[in-house]
Design an enzyme around this catalytic site. Structure first.
Site: not given
Ligand code: UDP
Length: 378
Positions: A98, A120, A134, A210, A212, A243
């Site tokens: 997204d 996805e 997103e 993280h 927004r 983040h």
């Molecule tokens: N993750 C990581 N290190 C961190 C925090 C998260 O490797 O310090 C991994 C987590 O396991 C997941 C992914 O990053 O697979 C999630 O990324 P994020 O939260 O940035 O994005 P979202 O999934 O919300 O799109």
């Protein structure tokens, strides 16, 4: 036979994690040449993930500029991807999820009449502004894509309900589970600065946030709830990999820096983060990927969002939506910290997000689609 040529467009940490299994599966067939285009939306975080999966981008757009608006970001990504897809011949372009990179990657594929595969696909909050931007990015990919890889039946049904023909929807599971299983087999070390903290006695809460829409007051509510929870439960400690977004960092440092049982750290490499999930008692997060991974590790997640496009985990009981209201977070976390039965019910709920074979299913469906297309054109 000529090899097929696939382009994978990605730009953020979760995209690298979720695309890597598809690249691996494509290469394993021996029938496909793969190229990776990294837009650079999450420069440092994605770089760390490329190292983890031992992948190297073929193109690096490095689009990020300090304080860039969404308009500027969109325009830079469009020009960058457009240029690359115009001077190469791809059989299929893959986008994931997204992000702006996903939406624009799909748009550029459409402009060049190259079939786009959406990894996805079909997740929806049905609230156009949440998560922002997103939710709309993901919806906009759907009419542009030729093939839709839905992680769950519900996501597939959502796409069918929007008029996507059933033969173009493939329910594959979520590739994040493939990535998680692959990573669990690697023996990378855990990062030094958290090793000791992970092994301390007592119960660890793992926090990530993280989104927004949580910047500002919602974050202050969450952080205030965390402070109260560590005070209320003296056997708990909090690990919070922050983040790099300055909005999150500033607020978290101001409110949480001085507590002896709260450890703020920079984003963790994937291996260390997985280990932290394994060692945690409970996870509080607004992350999409974490909602999908945690149930495979039997860890309950309190979702720090008002809505989620991943309701399957709510249905099985692995996740609970608590939003960002301080009182609601404290109540839900306190319940899991005191009621063993409620905790076990969440921890042992089934993972609805896949079996770790999604990459292969996606590649098989893409190859079948391409050969059916070439037959139609004969
Ligand atoms: N993750 C990581 N290190 C961190 C925090 C998260 O490797 O310090 C991994 C987590 O396991 C997941 C992914 O990053 O697979 C999630 O990324 P994020 O939260 O940035 O994005 P979202 O999934 O919300 O799109």
């Amino acid at each position: 036979m000529n090899k097929r040529k696939f382009l994978f467009v990605l730009g953020t940490r979760p995209e690298v994690i979720k695309v890597a299994p598809v690249v691996f599966a494509a290469r394993e067939t021996g029938l496909i040449e793969t190229e990776i285009l990294h837009t650079g939306q999450h420069l440092e975080l994605a770089a760390e993930m490329f190292r983890h999966f031992r992948l190297r981008p073929d193109f690096d757009l490095a689009v990020m500029q300090p304080d860039q608006t969404l308009f500027q970001l969109t325009s830079r990504i469009t020009e960058g991807i457009g240029e690359i897809v115009s001077r190469n011949d791809y059989d299929m372009i893959f986008v994931q999820g997204d992000t702006s990179s996903a939406f624009i990657g799909a748009l550029c594929g459409f402009y060049r009449k190259i079939p786009v595969g959406h990894i996805e696909a079909g997740l929806r909050t049905l609230d156009r502004y949440s998560p922002f931007p997103e939710e709309m990015n993901r919806r906009l990919v759907s009419p542009l894509a030729s093939l839709h890889f839905a992680p769950t039946q519900r996501a597939g049904n959502m796409l069918a309900g929007e008029g996507i023909p059933g033969n173009l929807i493939e329910v594959t599971g979520n590739t994040v589970i493939d990535a998680l299983f692959w990573s669990l087999q690697q023996d990378y070390p855990v990062r030094d600065d958290i090793k000791e903290f992970l092994d301390l006695p007592g119960r660890m809460l793992l926090v990530t946030t993280h989104r927004r829409e949580n910047f500002g007051e919602p974050h202050r509510q969450v952080f205030s709830a965390l402070l109260e929870l560590v005070e209320r439960f003296s056997d708990t400690r909090i690990l919070f990999p922050i983040h790099p977004n300055p909005n999150v960092r500033r607020e978290a440092a101001a409110m949480l820096n001085n507590h002896p049982r709260i450890h703020l750290t920079s984003p963790l490499d994937y291996q260390s983060f997985i280990r932290a999930m394994q060692k945690s008692y409970l996870i509080l997060s607004d992350s999409g990927g974490v909602q999908e991974e945690a149930p495979s590790l039997n860890k309950p997640v309190l979702v720090l969002r008002e809505s989620t496009e991943r309701p399957e985990g709510l249905d099985t009981g692995a996740l609970k939506l608590v939003g960002t209201d301080k009182a609601r977070i404290i109540e839900a976390a306190s319940d899991l910290l005191t009621s063993k039965a409620n905790y076990e019910a969440m921890a042992n709920a089934q993972n609805p997000y896949g079996d770790g074979q999604s990459g292969q299913k996606i590649v098989a469906a893409a190859l079948a689609y391409l050969s059916s297309q070439s037959k139609n054109h004969r």
